[in-house]
Write a protein that holds these residues in place. Structure first.
Motif, mmCIF file in Angstrom:
data_model
loop_
_atom_site.group_PDB
_atom_site.id
_atom_site.type_symbol
_atom_site.label_atom_id
_atom_site.label_comp_id
_atom_site.label_asym_id
_atom_site.label_seq_id
_atom_site.Cartn_x
_atom_site.Cartn_y
_atom_site.Cartn_z
ATOM 1 N N ASP A 59 -26.198 -11.115 -3.552
ATOM 2 C CA ASP A 59 -25.777 -10.156 -4.578
ATOM 3 C C ASP A 59 -24.297 -9.787 -4.461
ATOM 4 O O ASP A 59 -23.792 -8.982 -5.241
ATOM 5 N N LEU A 60 -23.588 -10.371 -3.501
ATOM 6 C CA LEU A 60 -22.154 -10.148 -3.264
ATOM 7 C C LEU A 60 -21.812 -8.683 -2.979
ATOM 8 O O LEU A 60 -20.711 -8.237 -3.255
ATOM 9 N N LYS A 61 -22.743 -7.958 -2.402
ATOM 10 C CA LYS A 61 -22.478 -6.556 -2.039
ATOM 11 C C LYS A 61 -21.839 -6.452 -0.659
ATOM 12 O O LYS A 61 -21.075 -5.532 -0.403
ATOM 13 N N GLU A 62 -22.170 -7.372 0.236
ATOM 14 C CA GLU A 62 -21.663 -7.350 1.600
ATOM 15 C C GLU A 62 -21.238 -8.756 2.004
ATOM 16 O O GLU A 62 -21.754 -9.737 1.467
ATOM 17 N N GLN A 104 -10.114 -5.014 1.688
ATOM 18 C CA GLN A 104 -10.916 -5.253 0.488
ATOM 19 C C GLN A 104 -10.100 -5.019 -0.775
ATOM 20 O O GLN A 104 -10.184 -5.796 -1.731
ATOM 21 N N THR A 105 -9.308 -3.951 -0.786
ATOM 22 C CA THR A 105 -8.490 -3.635 -1.954
ATOM 23 C C THR A 105 -7.489 -4.748 -2.229
ATOM 24 O O THR A 105 -7.318 -5.172 -3.378
ATOM 25 N N LYS A 106 -6.834 -5.240 -1.172
ATOM 26 C CA LYS A 106 -5.861 -6.321 -1.340
ATOM 27 C C LYS A 106 -6.526 -7.607 -1.805
ATOM 28 O O LYS A 106 -5.982 -8.323 -2.650
ATOM 29 N N VAL A 107 -7.715 -7.883 -1.273
ATOM 30 C CA VAL A 107 -8.446 -9.089 -1.679
ATOM 31 C C VAL A 107 -8.913 -8.951 -3.126
ATOM 32 O O VAL A 107 -8.854 -9.913 -3.901
ATOM 33 N N ALA A 108 -9.356 -7.754 -3.519
ATOM 34 C CA ALA A 108 -9.849 -7.527 -4.884
ATOM 35 C C ALA A 108 -8.755 -7.762 -5.921
ATOM 36 O O ALA A 108 -9.057 -8.168 -7.051
ATOM 37 N N LYS A 109 -7.511 -7.526 -5.547
ATOM 38 C CA LYS A 109 -6.407 -7.766 -6.485
ATOM 39 C C LYS A 109 -6.168 -9.256 -6.705
ATOM 40 O O LYS A 109 -5.637 -9.655 -7.740
ATOM 41 N N LEU A 153 -13.853 -10.711 -9.057
ATOM 42 C CA LEU A 153 -15.311 -10.679 -8.955
ATOM 43 C C LEU A 153 -15.782 -9.382 -9.595
ATOM 44 O O LEU A 153 -15.016 -8.416 -9.696
ATOM 45 N N LYS A 154 -17.036 -9.358 -10.001
ATOM 46 C CA LYS A 154 -17.579 -8.127 -10.581
ATOM 47 C C LYS A 154 -17.433 -6.977 -9.596
ATOM 48 O O LYS A 154 -17.039 -5.869 -9.947
ATOM 49 N N SER A 155 -17.779 -7.229 -8.341
ATOM 50 C CA SER A 155 -17.554 -6.244 -7.281
ATOM 51 C C SER A 155 -17.153 -6.999 -6.014
ATOM 52 O O SER A 155 -17.714 -8.042 -5.706
ATOM 53 N N THR A 156 -16.187 -6.466 -5.329
ATOM 54 C CA THR A 156 -15.737 -7.081 -4.081
ATOM 55 C C THR A 156 -16.692 -6.667 -2.969
ATOM 56 O O THR A 156 -17.012 -5.485 -2.832
ATOM 57 N N PRO A 157 -17.178 -7.610 -2.185
ATOM 58 C CA PRO A 157 -18.130 -7.262 -1.121
ATOM 59 C C PRO A 157 -17.507 -6.360 -0.056
ATOM 60 O O PRO A 157 -16.309 -6.419 0.206
ATOM 61 N N VAL A 158 -18.353 -5.524 0.553
ATOM 62 C CA VAL A 158 -17.935 -4.710 1.690
ATOM 63 C C VAL A 158 -17.805 -5.659 2.876
ATOM 64 O O VAL A 158 -18.742 -6.393 3.205
ATOM 65 N N LEU A 159 -16.654 -5.646 3.523
ATOM 66 C CA LEU A 159 -16.372 -6.597 4.596
ATOM 67 C C LEU A 159 -16.780 -6.037 5.947
ATOM 68 O O LEU A 159 -16.484 -4.891 6.267
ATOM 69 N N LEU A 192 -13.400 -18.978 -1.049
ATOM 70 C CA LEU A 192 -12.316 -18.234 -1.678
ATOM 71 C C LEU A 192 -12.007 -16.953 -0.900
ATOM 72 O O LEU A 192 -10.846 -16.643 -0.625
ATOM 73 N N LEU A 193 -13.057 -16.225 -0.511
ATOM 74 C CA LEU A 193 -12.856 -15.014 0.288
ATOM 75 C C LEU A 193 -12.222 -15.340 1.640
ATOM 76 O O LEU A 193 -11.336 -14.622 2.113
ATOM 77 N N LYS A 194 -12.664 -16.413 2.256
ATOM 78 C CA LYS A 194 -12.113 -16.825 3.550
ATOM 79 C C LYS A 194 -10.609 -17.054 3.437
ATOM 80 O O LYS A 194 -9.827 -16.558 4.248
ATOM 81 N N ARG A 195 -10.192 -17.776 2.414
ATOM 82 C CA ARG A 195 -8.773 -18.068 2.232
ATOM 83 C C ARG A 195 -7.961 -16.799 1.972
ATOM 84 O O ARG A 195 -6.919 -16.578 2.586
ATOM 85 N N GLU A 196 -8.465 -15.941 1.086
ATOM 86 C CA GLU A 196 -7.713 -14.743 0.722
ATOM 87 C C GLU A 196 -7.682 -13.704 1.845
ATOM 88 O O GLU A 196 -6.652 -13.076 2.080
ATOM 89 N N ILE A 197 -8.798 -13.515 2.545
ATOM 90 C CA ILE A 197 -8.817 -12.581 3.676
ATOM 91 C C ILE A 197 -7.884 -13.076 4.769
ATOM 92 O O ILE A 197 -7.134 -12.297 5.371
ATOM 93 N N GLY A 198 -7.901 -14.379 5.026
ATOM 94 C CA GLY A 198 -6.995 -14.955 6.017
ATOM 95 C C GLY A 198 -5.542 -14.729 5.657
ATOM 96 O O GLY A 198 -4.717 -14.401 6.522
ATOM 97 N N THR A 199 -5.213 -14.868 4.384
ATOM 98 C CA THR A 199 -3.841 -14.631 3.934
ATOM 99 C C THR A 199 -3.444 -13.179 4.162
ATOM 100 O O THR A 199 -2.345 -12.895 4.667
#
Length: 124
Positions: free
Chosen positions: A41-44, A71-76, A80-86, A11-18
């Protein structure tokens, strides 16, 4: 790796790519997300980027400088509880693949030994 982490990575791969394709200009370079490896732990998350026809150093610098905005754009888009640091890293496997295909084509162009005549089997 758990099934949940695998699904989150995809899911992150698809959204970051977009986000990378839609919101950033690469001036003739092809920049794609190869894979994402989030920690348990989805922190990073390590984001592996393939770069064709561009300078990987400058592109990675730009991505790592803009990681907060990405990260902000992906978080929208990803809940997730917290968006990982990329952390963006260069994935050179596509370049190695192209080099391997080119090498195989060069080998195919080399002169070949003449084929030996087939011997007939006696008595048949």
């Amino acid at each position: 790796m758990s099934l949940r982490i695998t699904r989150v990575n995809e899911l992150l791969k698809r959204e970051i790519g977009t986000v990378i394709q839609r919101d950033y200009e690469w001036h003739g370079a092809l920049v794609t997300v190869s894979s994402v490896e989030a920690t348990q732990d989805l922190k990073e998350a390590r984001v592996w980027i393939s770069i064709m026809a561009g300078n990987p150093v400058t592109i990675l610098e730009k991505l790592n400088q803009q990681h907060g905005a990405i990260q902000t754009k992906v978080a929208k888009r990803v809940v997730l509880k917290s968006t990982p640091v990329l952390d963006f890293r260069h994935d050179a496997s596509a370049e190695r693949g192209v080099d391997m295909v080119n090498l195989l084509e060069e080998v195919d162009q080399l002169p070949k030994a003449p084929e030996a005549p087939e011997e007939e089997e006696p008595g048949i």
